[in-house]
Design a protein around this motif. Structure first.
Motif, PDB file in Angstrom:
ATOM      1  N   ILE A 159       1.014  46.626  15.507  1.00 36.22           N
ATOM      2  CA  ILE A 159       1.957  46.602  14.383  1.00 36.22           C
ATOM      3  C   ILE A 159       1.547  45.486  13.429  1.00 36.22           C
ATOM      4  CG2 ILE A 159       4.359  46.291  13.670  1.00 36.22           C
ATOM      5  CD1 ILE A 159       5.132  47.247  16.523  1.00 36.22           C
ATOM      6  N   LEU A 160       1.269  45.848  12.197  1.00 36.35           N
ATOM      7  CA  LEU A 160       0.898  44.891  11.162  1.00 36.35           C
ATOM      8  C   LEU A 160       2.125  44.626  10.295  1.00 36.35           C
ATOM      9  CD1 LEU A 160      -1.516  43.374   9.741  1.00 36.35           C
ATOM     10  CD2 LEU A 160      -1.556  45.319   8.179  1.00 36.35           C
ATOM     11  N   THR A 161       2.490  43.352  10.184  1.00 32.85           N
ATOM     12  CA  THR A 161       3.619  42.943   9.358  1.00 32.85           C
ATOM     13  C   THR A 161       3.079  42.141   8.183  1.00 32.85           C
ATOM     14  OG1 THR A 161       5.014  42.828  11.317  1.00 32.85           O
ATOM     15  CG2 THR A 161       5.828  41.718   9.343  1.00 32.85           C
ATOM     16  N   VAL A 162       3.464  42.543   6.977  1.00 30.85           N
ATOM     17  CA  VAL A 162       3.013  41.864   5.755  1.00 30.85           C
ATOM     18  C   VAL A 162       4.241  41.326   5.041  1.00 30.85           C
ATOM     19  CG1 VAL A 162       1.732  42.097   3.597  1.00 30.85           C
ATOM     20  CG2 VAL A 162       1.123  43.534   5.564  1.00 30.85           C
ATOM     21  N   GLU A 163       4.280  40.019   4.861  1.00 30.90           N
ATOM     22  CA  GLU A 163       5.407  39.357   4.206  1.00 30.90           C
ATOM     23  C   GLU A 163       5.014  38.931   2.798  1.00 30.90           C
ATOM     24  OE1 GLU A 163       8.437  38.739   5.541  1.00 30.90           O
ATOM     25  OE2 GLU A 163       8.035  39.346   7.605  1.00 30.90           O
ATOM     26  N   SER A 164       5.893  39.164   1.844  1.00 34.53           N
ATOM     27  CA  SER A 164       5.701  38.665   0.487  1.00 34.53           C
ATOM     28  C   SER A 164       7.071  38.406  -0.132  1.00 34.53           C
ATOM     29  CB  SER A 164       4.909  39.662  -0.360  1.00 34.53           C
ATOM     30  OG  SER A 164       5.751  40.647  -0.902  1.00 34.53           O
ATOM     31  N   ASP A 165       7.075  37.852  -1.321  1.00 32.24           N
ATOM     32  CA  ASP A 165       8.331  37.612  -2.023  1.00 32.24           C
ATOM     33  C   ASP A 165       9.072  38.920  -2.308  1.00 32.24           C
ATOM     34  OD1 ASP A 165       7.814  34.911  -1.979  1.00 32.24           O
ATOM     35  OD2 ASP A 165       6.954  34.879  -3.988  1.00 32.24           O
ATOM     36  N   ALA A 166       8.317  40.020  -2.383  1.00 32.11           N
ATOM     37  CA  ALA A 166       8.908  41.325  -2.704  1.00 32.11           C
ATOM     38  C   ALA A 166       9.481  42.041  -1.482  1.00 32.11           C
ATOM     39  CB  ALA A 166       7.862  42.211  -3.382  1.00 32.11           C
ATOM     40  N   GLY A 167       9.261  41.485  -0.288  1.00 31.91           N
ATOM     41  CA  GLY A 167       9.789  42.116   0.909  1.00 31.91           C
ATOM     42  C   GLY A 167       8.797  42.134   2.046  1.00 31.91           C
ATOM     43  N   THR A 168       9.062  43.002   3.016  1.00 37.03           N
ATOM     44  CA  THR A 168       8.232  43.111   4.212  1.00 37.03           C
ATOM     45  C   THR A 168       7.708  44.537   4.350  1.00 37.03           C
ATOM     46  OG1 THR A 168       9.545  41.412   5.322  1.00 37.03           O
ATOM     47  CG2 THR A 168       8.199  42.828   6.724  1.00 37.03           C
ATOM     48  N   TRP A 169       6.403  44.647   4.546  1.00 36.55           N
ATOM     49  CA  TRP A 169       5.749  45.927   4.811  1.00 36.55           C
ATOM     50  C   TRP A 169       5.403  45.961   6.285  1.00 36.55           C
ATOM     51  CZ3 TRP A 169       5.706  43.598   0.232  1.00 36.55           C
ATOM     52  CH2 TRP A 169       5.693  44.368  -0.923  1.00 36.55           C
ATOM     53  N   ILE A 170       5.591  47.113   6.914  1.00 35.35           N
ATOM     54  CA  ILE A 170       5.207  47.322   8.304  1.00 35.35           C
ATOM     55  C   ILE A 170       4.222  48.493   8.329  1.00 35.35           C
ATOM     56  CG2 ILE A 170       5.960  47.896  10.648  1.00 35.35           C
ATOM     57  CD1 ILE A 170       7.140  45.262   9.690  1.00 35.35           C
ATOM     58  N   VAL A 171       3.061  48.272   8.942  1.00 30.66           N
ATOM     59  CA  VAL A 171       2.051  49.317   9.107  1.00 30.66           C
ATOM     60  C   VAL A 171       1.759  49.391  10.593  1.00 30.66           C
ATOM     61  CG1 VAL A 171      -0.235  50.139   8.433  1.00 30.66           C
ATOM     62  CG2 VAL A 171       1.042  48.648   6.878  1.00 30.66           C
ATOM     63  N   ASN A 172       1.937  50.564  11.183  1.00 30.69           N
ATOM     64  CA  ASN A 172       1.689  50.693  12.614  1.00 30.69           C
ATOM     65  C   ASN A 172       1.056  52.036  12.952  1.00 30.69           C
ATOM     66  OD1 ASN A 172       4.569  51.655  12.119  1.00 30.69           O
ATOM     67  ND2 ASN A 172       4.201  52.417  14.198  1.00 30.69           N
ATOM     68  N   LYS A 173       0.399  52.039  14.094  1.00 23.47           N
ATOM     69  CA  LYS A 173      -0.194  53.293  14.572  1.00 23.47           C
ATOM     70  C   LYS A 173       0.854  54.052  15.365  1.00 23.47           C
ATOM     71  CE  LYS A 173      -2.290  50.881  18.424  1.00 23.47           C
ATOM     72  NZ  LYS A 173      -3.496  50.532  19.115  1.00 23.47           N
ATOM     73  N   HIS A 174       0.834  55.368  15.233  1.00 18.70           N
ATOM     74  CA  HIS A 174       1.757  56.229  15.971  1.00 18.70           C
ATOM     75  C   HIS A 174       0.909  57.215  16.761  1.00 18.70           C
ATOM     76  CE1 HIS A 174       4.903  59.352  16.543  1.00 18.70           C
ATOM     77  NE2 HIS A 174       5.599  58.254  16.805  1.00 18.70           N
ATOM     78  N   ALA A 175       0.615  56.851  18.009  1.00 16.27           N
ATOM     79  CA  ALA A 175      -0.315  57.618  18.836  1.00 16.27           C
ATOM     80  C   ALA A 175       0.091  59.076  19.073  1.00 16.27           C
ATOM     81  CB  ALA A 175      -0.549  56.903  20.164  1.00 16.27           C
ATOM     82  N   PRO A 176       1.373  59.393  19.320  1.00 14.09           N
ATOM     83  CA  PRO A 176       1.716  60.797  19.601  1.00 14.09           C
ATOM     84  C   PRO A 176       1.324  61.758  18.475  1.00 14.09           C
ATOM     85  CG  PRO A 176       3.524  59.375  20.253  1.00 14.09           C
ATOM     86  CD  PRO A 176       2.537  58.517  19.507  1.00 14.09           C
TER      87      PRO A 176
END
Length: 99
Positions: free
Chosen positions: A31-48
């Motif tokens: 799970i990749l979490t990216v924080e900035s002044d504009a908010g939080t982005w989450i990028v993750n792999k979904h194996a199924p």
């Protein structure tokens, strides 16, 4: 695509994103979490589903499947490339080369 091929491909992609985003990004447990002044982005792999999922404070939730022909992770509802999408939202040029 086999499970192991997906894992290798997705992990390589997430690691490249973390490297490209520097101190604003943290990768833990796929799970990749990216924080900035504009908010939080989450990028993750979904194996199924063998997809990369994005949660964005700007564009909402999106799912991306790997397109072997172009070598890109493409939005399953419109074909937009994940790197181009994230680059535009975060204002940072991002690159990834399939290994």
């Amino acid at each position: 695509m086999s499970d192991s091929a997906f894992e290798t491909l997705a992990n390589s992609f997430l690691e490249a994103l973390e490297e490209g985003l520097g101190d604003d990004a943290v990768l833990q447990g796929g799970i990749l979490t990216v924080e900035s002044d504009a908010g939080t982005w989450i990028v993750n792999k979904h194996a199924p589903t063998r997809q990369i999922w994005l949660s964005s404070p700007q564009s909402g939730a999106r799912h991306y499947a790997f397109d072997a022909g172009s070598g890109q992770w493409r939005d399953t509802r419109g074909g937009v490339d994940l790197l181009a999408h994230l680059s535009a939202e975060l204002g940072v040029p991002l690159a990834w080369r399939r290994q």
